[in-house]
Design a protein around this motif. Structure first.
Motif, PDB file in Angstrom:
ATOM      1  N   ASP A 241       0.909  -1.342  -0.032  1.00 17.55           N
ATOM      2  CA  ASP A 241       0.069   0.062  -0.053  1.00 17.55           C
ATOM      3  C   ASP A 241       0.904   1.219   0.049  1.00 17.55           C
ATOM      4  OD1 ASP A 241       1.073  -0.271   2.480  1.00 17.55           O
ATOM      5  OD2 ASP A 241      -0.794   0.133   3.452  1.00 17.55           O
ATOM      6  N   ARG A 242       2.176   1.046  -0.476  1.00 16.63           N
ATOM      7  CA  ARG A 242       3.137   2.327  -0.391  1.00 16.63           C
ATOM      8  C   ARG A 242       3.546   2.571  -1.882  1.00 16.63           C
ATOM      9  NH1 ARG A 242       8.013   0.528   2.741  1.00 16.63           N
ATOM     10  NH2 ARG A 242       8.798   2.489   2.799  1.00 16.63           N
ATOM     11  N   GLN A 243       3.709   3.768  -1.950  1.00 21.83           N
ATOM     12  CA  GLN A 243       4.238   4.345  -3.246  1.00 21.83           C
ATOM     13  C   GLN A 243       6.009   4.641  -2.861  1.00 21.83           C
ATOM     14  OE1 GLN A 243       2.182   7.533  -4.870  1.00 21.83           O
ATOM     15  NE2 GLN A 243       0.589   6.332  -5.610  1.00 21.83           N
ATOM     16  N   LEU A 244       6.723   4.005  -3.684  1.00 18.27           N
ATOM     17  CA  LEU A 244       8.316   4.259  -3.136  1.00 18.27           C
ATOM     18  C   LEU A 244       8.806   5.139  -4.465  1.00 18.27           C
ATOM     19  CD1 LEU A 244       9.328   0.679  -2.380  1.00 18.27           C
ATOM     20  CD2 LEU A 244       8.733   2.564  -0.949  1.00 18.27           C
ATOM     21  N   SER A 245       9.160   6.399  -3.841  1.00 20.28           N
ATOM     22  CA  SER A 245       9.630   7.404  -4.651  1.00 20.28           C
ATOM     23  C   SER A 245      10.929   6.945  -5.293  1.00 20.28           C
ATOM     24  CB  SER A 245       9.671   8.828  -3.965  1.00 20.28           C
ATOM     25  OG  SER A 245      10.426   9.732  -4.830  1.00 20.28           O
ATOM     26  N   HIS A 246      11.416   7.503  -6.524  1.00 27.38           N
ATOM     27  CA  HIS A 246      12.548   7.444  -7.161  1.00 27.38           C
ATOM     28  C   HIS A 246      13.709   8.105  -6.688  1.00 27.38           C
ATOM     29  CE1 HIS A 246      11.501  11.281  -9.011  1.00 27.38           C
ATOM     30  NE2 HIS A 246      12.702  11.372  -9.467  1.00 27.38           N
ATOM     31  N   ILE A 247      13.214   8.881  -5.622  1.00 28.17           N
ATOM     32  CA  ILE A 247      14.097  10.044  -4.884  1.00 28.17           C
ATOM     33  C   ILE A 247      14.745   9.299  -3.590  1.00 28.17           C
ATOM     34  CG2 ILE A 247      14.731  12.397  -3.909  1.00 28.17           C
ATOM     35  CD1 ILE A 247      12.312  13.310  -5.774  1.00 28.17           C
ATOM     36  N   ILE A 248      16.144   8.949  -3.533  1.00 32.91           N
ATOM     37  CA  ILE A 248      16.622   8.196  -2.573  1.00 32.91           C
ATOM     38  C   ILE A 248      17.316   9.284  -1.396  1.00 32.91           C
ATOM     39  CG2 ILE A 248      18.000   6.213  -2.034  1.00 32.91           C
ATOM     40  CD1 ILE A 248      16.025   5.522  -3.939  1.00 32.91           C
ATOM     41  N   ASP A 249      16.882   8.736  -0.152  1.00 31.58           N
ATOM     42  CA  ASP A 249      17.277   9.383   1.098  1.00 31.58           C
ATOM     43  C   ASP A 249      18.885   9.145   1.267  1.00 31.58           C
ATOM     44  OD1 ASP A 249      18.160  10.599   3.381  1.00 31.58           O
ATOM     45  OD2 ASP A 249      16.405  10.446   4.315  1.00 31.58           O
ATOM     46  N   PRO A 250      20.088   9.823   1.044  1.00 27.80           N
ATOM     47  CA  PRO A 250      21.161   9.111   1.348  1.00 27.80           C
ATOM     48  C   PRO A 250      21.567   8.660   2.450  1.00 27.80           C
ATOM     49  CG  PRO A 250      21.263  11.382  -0.046  1.00 27.80           C
ATOM     50  CD  PRO A 250      19.729  11.350   0.451  1.00 27.80           C
ATOM     51  N   THR A 251      20.705   9.259   3.334  1.00 31.77           N
ATOM     52  CA  THR A 251      21.246   8.795   4.863  1.00 31.77           C
ATOM     53  C   THR A 251      20.745   7.418   5.415  1.00 31.77           C
ATOM     54  OG1 THR A 251      19.001  10.040   5.973  1.00 31.77           O
ATOM     55  CG2 THR A 251      21.105  11.311   5.426  1.00 31.77           C
ATOM     56  N   THR A 252      19.399   6.969   4.648  1.00 31.26           N
ATOM     57  CA  THR A 252      19.196   5.847   4.957  1.00 31.26           C
ATOM     58  C   THR A 252      19.114   4.856   3.888  1.00 31.26           C
ATOM     59  OG1 THR A 252      16.811   6.504   4.087  1.00 31.26           O
ATOM     60  CG2 THR A 252      17.347   7.081   6.328  1.00 31.26           C
ATOM     61  N   GLY A 253      19.309   4.963   2.642  1.00 29.37           N
ATOM     62  CA  GLY A 253      19.234   4.277   1.349  1.00 29.37           C
ATOM     63  C   GLY A 253      17.900   3.894   0.985  1.00 29.37           C
ATOM     64  N   ILE A 254      16.897   4.570   1.598  1.00 25.40           N
ATOM     65  CA  ILE A 254      15.534   4.331   1.274  1.00 25.40           C
ATOM     66  C   ILE A 254      14.934   5.488   0.481  1.00 25.40           C
ATOM     67  CG2 ILE A 254      13.248   3.766   2.352  1.00 25.40           C
ATOM     68  CD1 ILE A 254      14.756   2.386   4.537  1.00 25.40           C
TER      69      ILE A 254
END
Length: 326
Positions: A241-254
């Motif tokens: 039920d989640r939308q995962l963005s193509h923009i990655i957070d460098p601090t988490t890798g998510i």
């Protein structure tokens, strides 16, 4: 995202084409210029080919792809174009608490937003952490002519700034051809010079941050400026039920998860605007506005709240907000 209105006007010429996995549009006024429309198109496409040959991660023979295969410790000569992008990236990273990171190549591939086919079913947290161990803006050093990789397995992916840089390089070609009035757009990133139709400043539109929307959110008055918009609502993957963005957070890798759905940034250089727009999709609204106000950066952020969309502006953007009709 960017929306352009093509006005009918005798002095406005237009050329279009494909590049960087998207399209480009250039509107300009030839006036007494000696170059023809076809000659300008040839010059533009030659420069776009040079940019792609330096920066495209989708071409195995590109400069960046070859660089990514090189080992650590050895200085590697780089072209002017690649060095420009790396230097711009380092500067933006330092101004955004590390939110902008072009070394996320391994992590981008992990999530399936890169060159390889997506395969999240066969991925686990350990593989993500292994990919993250090969990243970091301190993983390379840059001199006037060369780059030296410090982290083994480091792979640079400049996609977050490449389109903006392509816009800047095309603008340089148009300047060299003697054009005084133009608008360059590649995949929604824009740079203008002079005036457009009827001798008025160029006006571009930021559309409502919803997929496939053509509704105008805000008109921006651009004169000798660039504009880039980044959003989480176009390029994403569904996971439960989640939308995962193509923009990655460098601090988490998510993939970034926050309330921000769109970031629009203005700057003289489109590459700089492009990079900041990406970084601000990772930072909080407060952090982004504070950065923008500290360095005088015109910024518009659109946040999704429980009561609908809320727009935030930096102090320096007010002269660019247009109320003129299209």
């Amino acid at each position: 995202m960017f929306q352009s209105r093509a006005w009918a006007h005798i002095n406005i010429d237009q050329i279009t084409g494909n590049t960087m996995g998207t399209t480009y549009t250039i509107q300009f006024r030839l006036q007494n210029n000696l170059a023809t429309q076809q000659q300008i198109k040839v010059l533009v496409e030659q420069e776009l080919e040079r940019v792609n040959s330096a920066l495209s991660v989708y071409r195995s023979d590109s400069e960046i792809s070859i660089l990514n295969l090189n080992d650590t410790g050895n200085p590697i000569l780089v072209s002017e174009r690649l060095r420009d992008v790396l230097q711009i990236s380092k500067t933006i990273s330092s101004q955004t608490y590390g939110a902008f990171d072009v070394t996320l190549g391994p992590v981008i591939e992990f999530w399936g937003f890169g060159v390889k086919a997506r395969d999240l079913q066969n991925k686990d947290r350990g593989q993500l952490e292994l990919a993250r161990s090969k990243t970091g803006m301190d993983g390379f050093t840059l001199s006037s002519k060369a780059i030296t990789k410090v982290i083994r397995g480091l792979e640079i992916n400049p996609s977050a700034v490449a389109k903006g840089y392509g816009v800047d390089r095309v603008a340089k070609v148009l300047d060299g051809a003697g054009l005084l009035n133009y608008l360059v757009e590649i995949g929604g990133e824009v740079r203008t010079r002079g005036v457009g139709v009827r001798g008025r400043d160029w006006i571009v539109a930021v559309t409502r941050p919803e997929k496939f929307s053509l509704e105008i959110q805000q008109l921006i008055n651009l004169k000798d400026m660039s504009m880039a918009t980044s959003g989480s609502y176009v390029n994403y993957i569904e996971s439960g039920d989640r939308q995962l963005s193509h923009i990655i957070d460098p601090t988490t890798g998510i993939p970034a998860e926050n309330s921000l759905v769109s970031a629009t940034v203005l700057h003289q250089q489109c590459a700089v605007a492009d990079g900041f727009a990406t970084a601000m999709m990772i930072l909080s609204v407060e952090q982004s506005i504070n950065i923008a106000n500290a360095i005088g950066l015109p910024v518009m952020l659109i946040e999704q709240t429980n009561t609908g969309l809320k727009t935030h502006f930096s102090k320096s953007i007010s002269p660019y907000l247009s109320i003129r009709g299209l």
